[in-house]
Design a protein around this motif. Structure first.
Motif: not given
Length: 401
Positions: A353-367
């Motif tokens: 989970p990585v924080w997104s300033d655009q949607v102001e929530t955590f979104i899942p990413v492949t890291e």
């Protein structure tokens, strides 16, 4: 035994593909041998019948040793231009006599040039666990005994020293060797010994590792639309080469008071093979696109896994990329080759989970984690970090690669 490479003095017989009495043709591969770099074939110089086999499987022989003889007709010798063993020996003896007259001696004592002479591998070592005590100083007597046994300083790290300041004595070494004499053991392969020697030499430098996360979603999406799909490692190779072309001093060599920068950005690729790692080199990676490199990349990986790389395939790299993520690893500290300053490692991609300033929530990413190990004499942590950041920036725009 032919000369299989500039730095190769001997090779180990792996397998004979013919037996005494078999008929062979010119350039037929009849013996499989292993060097410290690869497995390759030895071919016949002319056609004929195998008269005798003088070598044994599993034994190393020096370059120039006769491994066997083929009985050929006069017509075949004339057609292929091959001289007989006797004629070649006579030429060698005459050349040696001329060298001796000039007071230049090169013949091995007690062995004719064409006699099959078994040799010990030129890289030796005793695999032992790490010890807690010991001292760096090695006395002349201790050094002489280690030379007799073919041991390096790293090989005695498990021995607890009883000498002054924890120094390991000859008696300590002999007791340790006696202690492990009944332990299960097996002969290390030429490949394993070559890796051990390379890592031992590489560790004489001050090495450091930095890491940085790489969000892979855009790269994975772009790659999925390609046909055929290039390997993910190839994108990293390309980005690494481009970043180095912008900061060439990062891949430089410290020679005395100078840092010598590379003339071309040839990047190695670590390929796991049985009992070791091989590193084929892609040439001028900064000047070719991923698509242009794709076929060369696939061919080199196939050759490496088949142990068919030549010296031309492996020399001249300025840095290496290793994808340890294929083993499920999420962090590692890879070690660069002795002739290279840098190695870039790629970990396994995981969902986070990585924080997104655009949607102001955590979104899942492949890291995935990129780990860069470097010679700290050449560059510092800040420069290594900037280089790694540039690699991540380039990978975030895969369409430009």
């Amino acid at each position: 035994m032919p000369q299989l490479g500039e730095s190769i003095a001997e090779a180990t017989i792996v397998r004979f593909n013919v037996a005494v009495g078999d008929t062979v043709e010119a350039d037929q591969e009849i013996i499989e041998v292993e060097t410290n770099k690869a497995t390759m074939g030895v071919t016949t110089l002319c056609g004929g019948v195998v008269k005798e086999i003088l070598a044994e499987e599993g034994v190393s022989y020096a370059v120039g040793s006769v491994l066997g003889t083929v009985e050929a007709t006069e017509e075949e010798l004339e057609r292929t231009g091959v001289t007989t063993v006797e004629a070649h020996q006579e030429e060698h003896d005459q050349a040696q006599a001329a060298e001796e007259e000039a007071n230049v001696h090169f013949k091995t004592e007690g062995a004719g040039y064409f006699e099959p002479k078994a040799v010990e591998p030129n890289v030796k070592g005793l695999p032992v666990p790490m010890g807690k005590k010991g001292a760096h100083y090695i006395s002349p007597r201790m050094r002489a005994r280690m030379n007799e046994l073919g041991l390096q300083a790293a090989d005695i790290s498990a021995v607890t020293g009883s000498g002054a300041g924890g120094r390991v004595t000859v008696e300590d070494l002999e007791q340790f060797l006696e202690y492990i004499s009944t332990w299960p053991a097996s002969s290390a392969s030429p490949m394993r010994l070559a890796v051990a020697d390379a890592m031992r030499r590489s560790w004489t430098r001050p090495l450091a590792t930095v890491g940085m996360p790489l969000v892979m979603d855009r790269l994975l999406e772009y790659r999925s639309k390609q046909n055929p799909k290039p390997g993910l490692t190839l994108y990293v190779l390309r980005a690494f080469a481009l970043a180095l072309s912008e900061i060439p001093s990062a891949a430089g060599y410290l020679i005395g008071g100078k840092i010598v920068e590379p003339r071309a950005f040839d990047i190695g690729l670590a390929v796991q093979v049985e009992d070791g790692v091989m590193v084929p080199v892609l040439r001028s990676v900064d000047t070719k696109s991923v698509q242009e490199l794709s076929q060369e990349y696939s061919d080199l990986v196939d050759k490496a896994r088949a142990r068919r790389l030549t010296e031309e395939h492996t020399k001249g790299g300025v840095a290496t990329v290793t994808n340890f993520g294929t083993f499920g690893l999420t962090w590692a500290t890879p070690i660069p080759l002795p002739n290279e300053t840098l190695i870039l490692g790629i970990s396994a991609g995981v969902k986070k989970p990585v924080w997104s300033d655009q949607v102001e929530t955590f979104i899942p990413v492949t890291e995935a984690e990129l780990n860069l190990t470097f010679d700290h004499r050449v560059i510092d942590g800040g420069d290594a970090g900037r280089l790694l950041k540039r690699v991540v920036e380039l990978l975030s725009k895969p369409e430009t690669l």
